[in-house]
Motif scaffolding. Structure first.
Motif, PDB file in Angstrom:
ATOM      1  N   GLU A   5      -9.720  34.610  34.780  1.00 49.26           N
ATOM      2  CA  GLU A   5      -9.948  35.367  33.737  1.00 49.26           C
ATOM      3  C   GLU A   5     -10.569  34.622  32.240  1.00 49.26           C
TER       4      GLU A   5
ATOM      5  N   PRO B  98     -13.096  42.932  34.052  1.00 43.24           N
ATOM      6  CA  PRO B  98     -12.828  43.106  35.413  1.00 43.24           C
ATOM      7  C   PRO B  98     -12.459  44.104  36.250  1.00 43.24           C
ATOM      8  N   SER B  99     -11.375  44.514  35.911  1.00 46.48           N
ATOM      9  CA  SER B  99     -10.661  45.702  36.617  1.00 46.48           C
ATOM     10  C   SER B  99     -11.749  47.047  36.857  1.00 46.48           C
ATOM     11  N   SER B 100     -12.669  47.089  35.900  1.00 43.69           N
ATOM     12  CA  SER B 100     -13.400  48.348  35.904  1.00 43.69           C
ATOM     13  C   SER B 100     -14.598  48.140  36.889  1.00 43.69           C
ATOM     14  N   LEU B 101     -14.842  46.961  37.567  1.00 40.31           N
ATOM     15  CA  LEU B 101     -15.684  46.929  38.468  1.00 40.31           C
ATOM     16  C   LEU B 101     -15.713  47.253  39.796  1.00 40.31           C
TER      17      LEU B 101
ATOM     18  N   ILE C 230     -15.528  47.373  43.897  1.00 44.87           N
ATOM     19  CA  ILE C 230     -14.899  46.613  44.801  1.00 44.87           C
ATOM     20  C   ILE C 230     -16.168  45.727  45.575  1.00 44.87           C
TER      21      ILE C 230
ATOM     22  N   GLN D 226     -12.122  38.839  43.523  1.00 52.11           N
ATOM     23  CA  GLN D 226     -11.698  38.981  44.776  1.00 52.11           C
ATOM     24  C   GLN D 226     -11.281  37.449  45.151  1.00 52.11           C
TER      25      GLN D 226
ATOM     26  N   THR E  68     -18.976  43.322  41.383  1.00 52.23           N
ATOM     27  CA  THR E  68     -17.640  43.407  41.782  1.00 52.23           C
ATOM     28  C   THR E  68     -16.510  43.070  40.919  1.00 52.23           C
ATOM     29  N   ALA E  69     -15.376  43.339  41.549  1.00 49.36           N
ATOM     30  CA  ALA E  69     -14.197  43.007  40.796  1.00 49.36           C
ATOM     31  C   ALA E  69     -13.922  41.737  41.267  1.00 49.36           C
TER      32      ALA E  69
ATOM     33  N   TRP F 150     -16.427  36.672  41.961  1.00 49.77           N
ATOM     34  CA  TRP F 150     -16.836  37.990  41.245  1.00 49.77           C
ATOM     35  C   TRP F 150     -18.282  37.803  41.095  1.00 49.77           C
TER      36      TRP F 150
ATOM     37  N   TYR G 266     -14.267  34.356  32.729  1.00 51.10           N
ATOM     38  CA  TYR G 266     -14.986  35.626  32.680  1.00 51.10           C
ATOM     39  C   TYR G 266     -14.957  36.033  31.117  1.00 51.10           C
TER      40      TYR G 266
END
Length: 263
Positions: A256, A114-117, A119, A221, A218-219, A233, A259
């Protein structure tokens, strides 16, 4: 003989949208069916609660982060909020009668963390509809879902057919939540799915799945819409919104896990 009362009739009765003759027939039906009358009274209570919850939105000016697109300029924010609320309460039955979309499988998430997506773009509103749907259905003690967890495979098959892509409820027992069931809802431009989960203490979370935001990765949110917290997301195919009264840390923990499973 009068036409039997349908779900749509009962919603229209609550909304005051029936012709007088049909209203009389529905009242006669309800007088002989106390369980259905109780459902109607529950809907009325939910509607009043939703109106109270949305009153601050009705009165406020539009936030800058929710700038109205050019096609919708000139429409006050309170009309948008009221329209979404009415759709969430009364319009879901209409989707049950529509023709089924052609089903085709889809990969629900990418392999990226997720953090690589990137904003989320400003102006997405599916998470607002998710919050309103949670507010409407999560408190319902008698019928919070359309199909229960005991028919999980039938639920997944039905929702996949209606959304036109493979979708299934994630297993969240390892993070303390069990599937209650799910339902089909009207979105902004088509049907969406809502899965409901409950913790042992009774706290409920809902996962809203829509194809309307597809293609805008998106990450995670976080937002708060009235009494409802939401983590949302988007991947290439679906937008997801996890809603509940749980705090930010708890929603992130469950998001998480969702996901990881939606592959």
């Amino acid at each position: 003989m009068p036409v039997p009362a349908t779900e749509a009739d009962l919603h229209a009765y609550v909304d005051g949208q029936l012709p007088q003759a049909r209203r009389v027939e529905i009242e006669a039906f309800l007088s002989g069916h106390p369980d259905e009358r109780q459902r109607v009274e529950n809907w009325r209570s939910q509607r009043r609660a939703l109106q109270r919850a949305l009153q601050p939105i009705w009165e406020e000016s539009i936030p800058l982060r929710l700038a109205i697109p050019p096609a919708a300029r000139g429409q006050p924010w309170r009309r948008l909020a009221a329209g979404v609320a009415i759709a969430a309460i009364g319009a879901s039955a209409g989707w049950f009668a529509r023709g089924a979309a052609s089903a085709r499988p889809a990969v629900l998430v990418t392999s990226s963390a997720p953090s690589s997506l990137p904003i989320a773009p400003a102006g997405d509103t599916f998470y607002q509809r998710a919050a309103i749907a949670h507010l409407v259905y999560a408190p319902d003690a008698r019928r919070p879902v359309e199909i229960g967890a005991d028919q999980e495979q039938a639920l997944a098959t039905w929702l996949s057919k209606r959304l036109g892509a493979a979708v299934k409820p994630p297993k969240l027992g390892m993070v303390g939540y069990e599937l209650v069931g799910g339902r089909l809802l009207p979105g902004g431009a088509g049907p969406v799915a809502q899965f409901m989960y409950a913790a042992a203490a009774g706290q409920r979370l809902t996962l809203y799945v829509t194809r309307e935001a597809a293609g805008k990765k998106t990450a995670f949110q976080f937002t708060r819409d009235g009494p409802v917290n939401v983590f949302y997301w988007v991947d290439e195919h679906f937008g997801y919104a996890l809603s509940g009264a749980a705090d930010r840390a708890e929603l992130l923990r469950v998001s998480e896990e969702v996901y990881k499973q939606l592959e």
